[in-house]
Design a protein around this motif. Sequence first.
Motif, PDB file in Angstrom:
ATOM      1  N   ASP A 317       0.848  -1.189   0.000  1.00  0.00           N
ATOM      2  CA  ASP A 317       0.000   0.000   0.000  1.00  0.00           C
ATOM      3  C   ASP A 317       0.884   1.240   0.000  1.00  0.00           C
ATOM      4  O   ASP A 317       1.986   1.223   0.545  1.00  0.00           O
ATOM      5  N   ILE A 318       0.386   2.315  -0.604  1.00  0.00           N
ATOM      6  CA  ILE A 318       1.118   3.584  -0.626  1.00  0.00           C
ATOM      7  C   ILE A 318       0.811   4.420   0.612  1.00  0.00           C
ATOM      8  O   ILE A 318       1.587   5.290   0.997  1.00  0.00           O
ATOM      9  N   TYR A 319      -0.350   4.136   1.245  1.00  0.00           N
ATOM     10  CA  TYR A 319      -0.760   4.929   2.397  1.00  0.00           C
ATOM     11  C   TYR A 319      -0.321   4.219   3.673  1.00  0.00           C
ATOM     12  O   TYR A 319      -0.883   3.198   4.060  1.00  0.00           O
ATOM     13  N   SER A 345       3.953   2.204  -4.447  1.00  0.00           N
ATOM     14  CA  SER A 345       2.880   2.604  -5.353  1.00  0.00           C
ATOM     15  C   SER A 345       2.858   1.676  -6.553  1.00  0.00           C
ATOM     16  O   SER A 345       3.915   1.344  -7.118  1.00  0.00           O
ATOM     17  N   ASP A 348       4.691   2.750  -9.699  1.00  0.00           N
ATOM     18  CA  ASP A 348       6.152   2.684  -9.771  1.00  0.00           C
ATOM     19  C   ASP A 348       6.572   1.315 -10.307  1.00  0.00           C
ATOM     20  O   ASP A 348       6.705   0.349  -9.551  1.00  0.00           O
ATOM     21  N   ASN A 386      -3.259   5.587 -11.918  1.00  0.00           N
ATOM     22  CA  ASN A 386      -3.342   4.607 -10.829  1.00  0.00           C
ATOM     23  C   ASN A 386      -4.079   3.340 -11.268  1.00  0.00           C
ATOM     24  O   ASN A 386      -3.575   2.228 -11.098  1.00  0.00           O
TER      25      ASN A 386
END
Length: 613
Positions: A317-319, A345, A348, A386
Amino acid sequence: MRKKIYNVLLLFADSLAINVAFVLAFLLRFDSNFMNGAQSVNYFNVYVQNILTFTLIKLIVFYFFGMYNSLWKYASIEELMQIVATSFVSTAATLSYTVIMQHHLPRSIYILTFMLDIILIGGIRFSYRAARRIRNNGVGSNKNFKRVMIIGAGQAGAMVIQELKNHEELNSIPIAVIDDDDSKAGKKINGIPVLGDRYHIRKMAERKKIDEIIIAIPSSSRKEIKEIFEECSKTKCKLKMVPGIYELIDGQVSIKKIRDVDIEDILGREPVKVDLEEISGYIQNKTVVVTGGGGSIGSELSRQIATFNPKKLLILDIYENNAYDIQNELLRNYPELNLEVLIASVRDRKRIEEIFLNYKPNVVFHAAAHKHVPLMEASPQEAIKNNVFGTLNVAECADTYGVEKFVLISTDKAVNPTNVMGATKRITEMIVQSISRKSKTEFVAVRFGNVLGSNGSVIPLFRNQIAKGGPVTVTHADITRFFMTIPEAAQLVIQAGAMAKGGEIFVLDMGEPVKIIELAENLMRLSGFEPYVDIDIEITGLRPGEKLYEELLMDEEGLQETRHAKIFIGQPIFMDYKVLMTEINRLREIVMGDGEDIKDYIEHMVPTYTRTS
C-alpha cells in the motif's frame, strides 16, 4: 475484603443450617417427644457426640463443590442442581463416616437430612436473590430504568430476560415479550408475559411505554430480521439484537454480546458460504500479495487470507497509516502469521518489479485503485495513472514472474460507464482478459457493487451527517445501488479466485438494488431519529458521472452460473493484447500532456462509455 466477609457469614449460616437439618430430622423421625424414648435419645446422643465432625465433613464437601465460589445473586437452575448434588455427596460422606466409626443412625435420618439440606442450604442462597428481586421491583418504577421489550420467546429470549434481571447496573427491566408462535401468546417466560406477534409491536410499545427493543432470535434469517425491523421502526424505541447463531461461537447469550442493530442486518442478505477446502488449496503455504492492502477491501482480504495459513502474506500500500493499522491488527490476532508490509505505489514499475523479483508471489489480489467518482471525474489523469497504468504494471509483473493466480477487484461501475473511474476499471478488465490469453498466469476479474462501510461509501457519510444533526444529503430521490458487506465481498472474491481458469469476469450476486433514500431513512431510525421530523433529507442533484442505477453486466456478456450460488461468470469479451497495448501507450502520451482530450480517447477505448461532461 467484602467477599471474605460474605463467605464467612455464609459459612456460619451453613453450619447452622446443617445442624438445624439434623434436629428437624430427629423431630420428624421420632416426633416432638423423641427425648423421652431410650432408643431415640441414644441416636440423638450419637449426633451430639459427632456434631463437630458432621458439620466439618459437610462444610468440606460444600467447599470442594464450589458452594462458596458461585455468584448466588445470579442463582438459577444450574445452581439448584449444584445444591442437590452437594447435599447428596455431603450426606453420603456423613453416612460413610458413621459406618466406619460404628456410630449408627437410622437410615431415615440420612434421607431426611439430605432433603432438609437442599431446602435450608438452597433457601439461604436463593433468599439473597429473592431479596434483590424485591428490591429491583421496588426501583423498577424509577424513571431512569429503561423498559425493554424482547422479540422472541425462545431460549435466547429467556436468557436475555435472565441477563437483564441479573444485571441491575444496566438500568433495564424486561416488560414484555413478542413472539409469532400463537401457542405462546398469553403465557409467561421467566415471569414476563408474551403479548402477541410482530404485528403487535407498535401497539404494545406504546401501551407499555417501551424504551428499548431487543431482537432475540439468533436463528432467524436476515430477511426475517429486516421484516421485524420494519415493524420496530414504527416505534420510537432504541433497537438492539442478539447476534446470529453464526456469530455466537459458544451458542451462549450474554449482555456483552447484545449489540445495536446495524444497517447490514436489515439488508436481508444471508451470510456467505464458501468452500474452505477449495480456497485453502490455492492459498495455504503460498506467498500472497494484496495490493491496496490497507484499504477497506484489501484489509478484509488480508484478514481472511490470514486464516488460510499462507506461507507469507505481503500487504502492499502507498498509504502508510492504513497499512500500519492492518499490520498491527493481523500480528495481534495471528501471531504466527508470516506478514510483511511494503510501502509502494503500483504506479512505480521499478518498485513493483523489485518486489516480484525478491518475493516471487504465487497469488496476487489487486485491490489498489482510485475509486471516488466525483474526484476522478475532476482529475481523470490521476485515475488513469493509478487504475490503468498501475494495474498494467502489476499484471505484467505477475506474468513475467510466474504468478499462479491474479485476481482483479473490479466494480459494477465498469459496466456501461458514465464516469472516468468506471471507464478506467473497464480498461483494467480488458487488460487482465487480454493478457490471460498469452500468459500461464490465471488472470480473472471480480465485479461487484458498493460495499457497506467502505472508505468513501455513503454509509459513513450519512452517519457523520446524522451525528451532526443533519441534513442528510441524497443526490436523487430515485437513485439505487447494489450493496454487500465487506466480509461478504472479500469471501466471494477469494472463492472466485479458486474457480479461476483464466480470462473470466466473475459477477457477484448483489441481491436486490437498494434505494439510497430508504437507506438514509433506515440509518436515521437505527440512530434513534425519525426521518423528516428529527432530521431532514436534502436532495442535491446527481453529481458529474453519477448514474441513477448501476448494472452488473453488459448486454453482450451474457451470464453463466457457477457451482457457487452467488458467483456468476460474464462471457469473456477478448481484445488483442498488442492492439490494447498500442491504445494504452497512446493513452499514456495523452496523459503526459499532448493536448488531446483524455475523455475523448477513453470514449474511443471503451465503446460503452458515455460522457456526462
